[in-house]
Each structure stands twice: as C-alpha cells, then as structure tokens.
Motif scaffolding. Structure first.
Motif, mmCIF file in Angstrom:
data_model
loop_
_atom_site.group_PDB
_atom_site.id
_atom_site.type_symbol
_atom_site.label_atom_id
_atom_site.label_comp_id
_atom_site.label_asym_id
_atom_site.label_seq_id
_atom_site.Cartn_x
_atom_site.Cartn_y
_atom_site.Cartn_z
ATOM 1 N N PRO A 258 0.831 -1.211 0.000
ATOM 2 C CA PRO A 258 0.000 0.000 0.000
ATOM 3 C C PRO A 258 0.867 1.264 0.000
ATOM 4 N N GLY A 259 0.395 2.300 -0.671
ATOM 5 C CA GLY A 259 1.110 3.570 -0.682
ATOM 6 C C GLY A 259 1.085 4.214 0.691
ATOM 7 N N LEU A 260 1.823 5.321 0.832
ATOM 8 C CA LEU A 260 1.878 6.041 2.108
ATOM 9 C C LEU A 260 0.477 6.442 2.554
ATOM 10 N N GLY A 261 0.087 6.002 3.735
ATOM 11 C CA GLY A 261 -1.215 6.378 4.266
ATOM 12 C C GLY A 261 -2.376 5.596 3.688
ATOM 13 N N ASP A 262 -2.098 4.646 2.800
ATOM 14 C CA ASP A 262 -3.179 3.787 2.294
ATOM 15 C C ASP A 262 -3.479 2.713 3.334
ATOM 16 N N PRO A 263 -4.707 2.188 3.358
ATOM 17 C CA PRO A 263 -5.036 1.155 4.342
ATOM 18 C C PRO A 263 -4.129 -0.062 4.198
ATOM 19 N N PRO A 264 -3.650 -0.613 5.317
ATOM 20 C CA PRO A 264 -2.771 -1.785 5.234
ATOM 21 C C PRO A 264 -3.486 -2.940 4.548
ATOM 22 N N GLY A 265 -2.740 -3.682 3.762
ATOM 23 C CA GLY A 265 -3.312 -4.865 3.125
ATOM 24 C C GLY A 265 -4.193 -4.554 1.933
ATOM 25 N N SER A 266 -4.258 -3.247 1.547
ATOM 26 C CA SER A 266 -5.166 -2.891 0.472
ATOM 27 C C SER A 266 -4.503 -2.937 -0.889
ATOM 28 N N GLY A 267 -3.167 -2.971 -0.889
ATOM 29 C CA GLY A 267 -2.477 -2.871 -2.168
ATOM 30 C C GLY A 267 -2.637 -1.492 -2.758
#
Ligand code: SF4
Lengths: 271, 476
Positions: A258-267
């Motif tokens: 996941p990108g910076l600040g994207d939800p974990p595990g979301s890709g």
C-alpha cells in the motif's frame, strides 16, 4: 540481488564499493520499504551495503531552527557511524544536503570539520548516486500505471536532481510519466515549518494536490519522505484515490505494498 | 514605517482567508515567473552577467566609504548637495527641511522603497505639504491609505474592481464622475489627474536604482515615465537612496540594469531609464534649480560589518518574492513592514529587531527558489537560517520548540535508546491507526492537522528492525 559483503574482499572499492546506507529517520520510522528498496537498488549496481545501527537523524530539525550546537551533536554521531565507508548514500535529497552542510557546523573545531568535509565529499542522494556515480540508466522493474513526479526542493536545487529519476523511470516497464505542473514549487513541508505555520503550509500542499489531480495520474512519486508524507496527508484528507510512493520503491519493483497512508493490506487505495 | 511584523501569524491567516486578495495573488503568481524565465532564456550570458554583478557589488561594498565619497564629490561638483542621514528620523527631517526651505506646497513623488522605509510621506504630510505619488501603483495605494505589498508592483494585491472603486471615489472632485471598468481607461484617468500635479509641484522626490560614483549621477527605472517628470519639472529635485546603491561607473550600472528588468518584470529594459546629474545648467532647456541627494544609512553600515553584508547586494528586483511560495500564498502585507518576501524576511528583523519580526525568517520552507533566481546571488535561505540561529542564541523563540529540540538532540545522540524509542513509536502508531492507515487527528500534533491534512501511519516495523532481522536470517 547480485552481491553480498563477503564477495568484496577481492574487488577494488570503485568496482565494488562499501556503501553505508543512511536511511533517514522518517524512512526508518514511517517507510521501511524505502530502505529495503534502496538496498536492492544499491546491490544491483554492485555495492555492498551496510547499515550502521548507530545512525539516527541528520540533524535538520536543530540546524534549521537555529540550534547549531545541537545539530553538531547529532552530526558527530552520524560522522562516527559513517566516515569509514567508500560512500554514504541517502534516500532523501534533503538529508543528503544536510550531510553536505556538516562542515559548516564545525567552524571552530578544525578536527571535526575535516572529518565532516571528508564525509560530505562521499555522500550522495540515492538516485543521483545510482545514475551519476554508478552509471545506471535503466532498471528492470515494471509498474503499469500513470504516475506523476514531484521535484523535492533540496534535491532539485542543492543537488541538481531533476533528470536522473526521470531517466530511470522511463525504463520502468508499463509506466507512463505525466509531468506535474509546477513540479518545482515547494509542497509546503519545510520540516518544522509545516507545524509552525500550518495554515500557510496547508495552502501550499492543497495547491500541490490540485496540480496532482490535474495530471489525472493516480500515483505520485518523489524522492523525499518529508514531502511525500505531507502530500499523502493532504491527498488522504481530500479522500481521493491517489497513492504516494517513494521513487525508489517503484524503481526497485517494490511498490507492491500500500502507498503512504493507504489502508494496510489494500495494495493501495487506487487499485 | 511602523512595523506590524509581530502580528505576522494572524496577518497571514487573515490573508489566506481574504478572497479578493487571493484572486489578485493568483492572477499575479505565474505572470512574473514565466516572463522572467523567458527573458533569461533569451540571454545566454545571463549567468555570466550575474557573476559580474556580484563582483561589482562585492567590490563596491568592500570599498563603500571610498565610493560614497567619490559619489558625493561628484554630486557637489555638478552643483548638487549631499545630505547624510544616519537614521530614518534624520532622513525624514532632512527632506522636510529642504521642502520648507524651498517654500514648497505641493510635492510629487516617484516610487521609492527607501522613502517608504523611512516614512517620508507621513513626515511631509504631517508638516503640511501635499504629497502625490506619481507611480500608478503607488498612487493607487496612496488613495487606499495602504503600504506597498510588493517592491516593484506596490498595488499587486489590488483587483481591477477595487481600483475602479478607488478612482471613482477619489476622482469625483476633479469632475471625473464616470465609473470605469477597463484598465486603459483607468490608466488614462490617472494620467489626467497626475498631469496637473506635475505642473503644480514645487519639489519632486525620487528614489534611485543606482548612484554612479564617477559622475554623481542617479539612475531610476520606470515603465510609466513618471520618474522623468518628477525629476525634471519641479523647481527642486530630491533623490533619496540607501548608501548601498552606489556603483563605481556608468558601465557597472549598465551591467546591473541588464539584470534588473529581466529579473523583475522579464523586460530587457524598462520603458524609461532616467539619468539625472545635478541641477539645471546654464545652457540646459529644463531641469530643477536645486538638486539634493539624501543618503540613508539606517542600519546599513551595521549590516556591512556583520554576517549579513551580502544582503546589501540587493538591487530590489523583486524576483525572490515573485518566486516565493509563501509570498504567493499570503501576499506582502502579512509581513507587516516595508519589504516583504524573502529579502524582506532578512531585512525586516535587521531593521526592526528580531523580537518584533522573529516570525519572518521562520516562515520559510528553505526551498531555495529565491536564491536560485536572485540576480546578485544572495544566499537568502542561508541568511534566514543565520537569523534563526541568532534568535535561538537570544532565546527569543518559542519555549516548547526549544525543549523539543533539546530532547531530540539528546535522543539522536544516544543511538541505543533512539533505536528502542523509534521501534516502539512505529509499532504503536501503526497499531493505533489500524485499518485506516492514517490519522485524522492526534494529541500534541495539532499543527500538522491544522494544515488540513491527515498523517500517514508508519508501516509498523522500523527499517532498522527489519534489517537486523534480515541480517540474522542471512547469518551475518
Ligand atoms: S534579494 Fe535578490 S531577488 Fe530579492 S529583490 Fe534583492 S536582488 Fe532581487
């Protein structure tokens, strides 16, 4: 991964340099993936990478707030940890620039100034090290997305980093670079500036987010985690679907998280 | 001029919310930068010229007393008179005395930043003179009773609509009652009003872009020709200039002129470049009967002697503010004194004190754009950092910041504890952020969120922890 430290005995330093990775405090805490990407890229260009466990921060918070003695104290720790390497490589133009400024902290300590100068002379920002020092002009990574790129100010102006990341990105399979209008204009991070003058900083990063949106790209890349945290923070607040990565993560083929600040595990929010 | 720089924070927040101002700033924003870039592109020797300009300025500053004396001698030889003003107060007093001695009633003024700095207008009006600014921008802000918000475009913060209103309100007394909306009409109307003032004026006051030591000549650049009329029509011409304006020769002045307009407005040269030397000579057809120069120090010689000498190279082109993203966001008035933007953030604390103007050098991201475009290569970010250092030494900054920095320095010079602390922090933040991956608020970190942004959460493990584990697995 081509080389490990054990092979370096027979090589000259230039063929197979010993590189100390200064990972920076922000990458260490917020984005270990940037450190791993840096190691992978450095090993691809024949470096043997070591990571001194005594490294901390480059000292910019003190330096840029006028506490030169404090900055010197932090700097001594960095010099002791890194002065023996062939090169010191930093995945941040801002922190690399700070290491270049170390000699200024020791105007009244010639011994330390000498050491600071010697270390500054072999300190490089990651992308310019890969290209300008190690001659890399292509990577074997792919990233099938449209991206845009923000030129962080210190890398751009203090170290002349502009064309190098673009050259490497051009070799990434499937990647389309859409240039950002005003890519050379500061994002408003500025270290402690962003918390001392949040309203001004907020306006600057909002302008940056607008420029990013105008490209239509769903991924923003850059070479400095400070700026990227700021930009990702704003994009996150706006609730869009744009993800933020350090350019090294894409170049190393490691932007599959996941990108910076994207939800974990979301890709990533944008998939 | 009185300083409001202590209120920078409030003023900047106010400016960000002022929609009319934001429209004006937005309109101005790209114009200058794009024009400058084109002008520079069209002059391959631009960088070489910059080097020469730096050399000229450095040489002059190193020998400033010598060149000032040469300049003053040349002025006196040409029949003019030189007055030395060590403070703003002196400068005001001298100008008022000259006007009184001349029996003046009406005074026209060309644009002069040093005039703004020392507060000439207020002093003259206080002494009962009528003062009219003849530069269109200055005229507009004089009508609005505002200080300039930019050093070359004083009314850049005003929209066309605001200017139309001002003219409508102030020009009725001249029988000009129609409300205008187009720029050329407004310019014409202002010209019409100003023309009668030129003819009535007893004294004309101008600034100077350069003072040429070899000939005692003062040089001003304008795009409206108002400088010419202010110099030559009234009986008395007063030049007000900072002592750093002197250059050795006419040739040096032309080198700097080639940089000035390109850096400022992107023009090769301004429409008018006016050279004036002394009063009218016997065989001249026009010109003033008296020619005075007021040389203003007001802190400049102190600057010459300390770490800020390089600031005296400044040729007041405005490029630094045209490229400053902070100036672009808040405009010039927020800075609270005469000089805004990067150059103002250096000059203001040196003039009105760090206690009053401590925010200015801090309100900068050190992005370096200003230094990149400065025609005389002033290292503005370095000078701003030096001011922060001075502020830190004088213990003028915020206490919590000092404590925070001290704690950080201790932490960063104790690697073991630092390793442990960062591990805990990264894990804790990642856990707290949970599935969202970012924070929308956090205690003690209000500043970050006040900027209208979330804070991305760490990935969870520090890089150093990941690396140590990996080394162990590799058996190293
Ligand atoms: S500091 Fe440099 S860029 Fe700014 S006004 Fe002065 S000369 Fe121009």
């Amino acid at each position: 991964m081509s080389a490990t430290g054990s092979e370096s005995i027979t090589d000259t330093p230039i063929d197979h340099p010993r590189v100390g990775l200064f990972v920076t405090c922000l990458a260490d805490i917020y984005r270990p993936n940037v450190g791993l990407a840096a190691v992978a890229l450095l090993e691809k260009v024949g470096c043997s990478v070591e990571v001194p466990q005594t490294q901390t921060c480059c000292g910019q918070p003190s330096y840029n707030n006028g506490d030169l003695a404090g900055a010197a104290r932090t700097a001594r720790n960095t010099i002791e940890a890194f002065e023996d390497f062939d090169y010191v490589v930093v995945p941040s133009g801002s922190c690399a620039g700070m290491l270049h400024d170390f000699p200024r902290l020791f105007e009244s300590e010639p011994g330390w100034q000498q050491r600071a100068r010697a270390m500054a002379g072999k300190t490089h920002e990651l992308i310019s090290f890969l290209t300008d020092v190690r001659g890399l002009d292509a990577v074997d990574a792919s990233f099938g997305r449209a991206v845009t790129y923000h030129d962080s100010c210190h890398g751009l102006r203090a170290l002349g980093i502009k064309e190098q990341p673009r050259r490497l990105l051009a070799s990434v399979g499937g990647l389309e670079l859409r240039e950002l209008n005003d890519s050379e204009i500061c994002c408003g991070f500025g270290g402690t500036f962003c918390v001392k003058y949040p309203e001004i900083s907020g306006r600057m990063v909002a302008d940056k987010a607008d420029a990013i949106a105008a490209t239509g790209a769903k991924v923003v890349l850059g070479g400095d985690l400070g700026c990227l945290l700021n930009i990702a923070g704003r994009l996150g607040r706006e609730g869009g679907d744009v993800s933020v990565y350090h350019v090294a993560e894409v170049l190393a083929g490691m932007a599959d998280v996941p990108g910076l600040g994207d939800p974990p595990g979301s890709g990533g929010r944008s998939r | 001029m009185e300083s409001l720089s202590h209120a920078f924070k409030e003023r900047s927040v106010h400016a960000l919310k002022d929609e009319t101002l934001q429209v004006a700033l937005h309109r101005a924003k790209d114009g200058f930068a794009v024009k400058r870039a084109k002008a520079v592109e069209g002059l391959p020797e631009f960088d070489a010229l910059r080097d020469r300009a730096v050399a000229i300025k450095n040489h002059t500053l190193e020998n400033l007393d010598h060149y000032l004396e040469r300049y003053a001698d040349a002025v006196e030889r040409s029949g003019g008179k030189v007055h030395w003003a060590s403070s703003a107060e002196d400068a005001r007093r001298i100008v008022v005395e000259i006007c009184r001695a001349a029996g003046a009633k009406m005074i026209t003024k060309g644009k002069s930043m040093v005039g703004e700095e020392v507060g000439v207008n207020g002093a003259l009006e206080g002494a009962g003179f009528e003062v009219v600014e003849t530069d269109l921008g200055e005229y507009i802000i004089q009508l609005a009773h505002e200080p300039p918000s930019h050093i070359i475009v004083p009314a850049v913060h005003k929209t066309r609509g605001q200017i139309a209103d001002l003219f409508h309100e102030n020009h009725q007394k001249y029988g000009l009652t129609r409300k205008l909306s187009e720029v050329p009409e407004m310019v014409n109307e202002a010209r019409q009003v100003l023309r009668s003032k030129y003819l009535d004026a007893d004294v004309g006051i101008t600034g100077a872009n350069f003072l040429i030591a070899e000939s005692g000549t003062s040089v001003i650049v304008t795009n409206e020709g108002n400088g010419d009329l202010t110099c030559s029509l009234p009986r008395v011409h007063i030049v007000t200039a900072g002592i750093e304006k002197v250059v050795p020769t006419a040739e040096d002045a032309t080198t700097l002129l080639r940089l000035l307009a390109r850096s400022a407005t992107g023009q090769d040269l301004t429409t008018y470049t006016t050279f004036s030397t002394g009063p009218k000579r016997a065989d001249d057809t026009d010109g003033p009967e008296e020619y005075h120069v007021v040389l203003v120090d007001s802190g400049r010689s102190t600057m010459l002697a300390d770490q800020f000498r390089e600031m005296l190279r400044c040729i007041r082109c405005g490029a630094c503010m045209n490229h400053c993203p902070v100036y672009g966001a808040i405009g010039g008035h927020a800075y609270g004194w005469v000089y805004p933007g990067p150059m103002g953030s250096v000059l203001t604390p040196l003039s009105v004190g760090l206690k009053e103007a401590g925010n200015l050098p801090n309100a900068c991201t050190l992005n370096g754009h200003c230094a990149e475009v400065c025609p005389v290569r002033i290292p503005l970010p370095d000078l701003l950092r030096t001011l922060r250092h001075r502020e830190y030494q004088l213990k003028l900054g915020l206490k919590p910041l000092r404590w925070g920095l001290a704690a950080w320095v201790w932490f960063t010079s104790h690697p073991r504890i630092y390793r442990l602390g960062t591990r805990v922090q990264a894990r804790m933040l990642a856990t707290l952020a949970g599935r969202k991956g970012r924070f929308t608020r956090m205690p003690l970190a209000g500043g970050w969120f006040k900027g209208g942004r979330d804070l991305p959460a760490p990935q969870g493990e520090t890089f150093m922890a990941v690396w140590a584990r990996r080394q162990k697995e590799r058996g190293q």
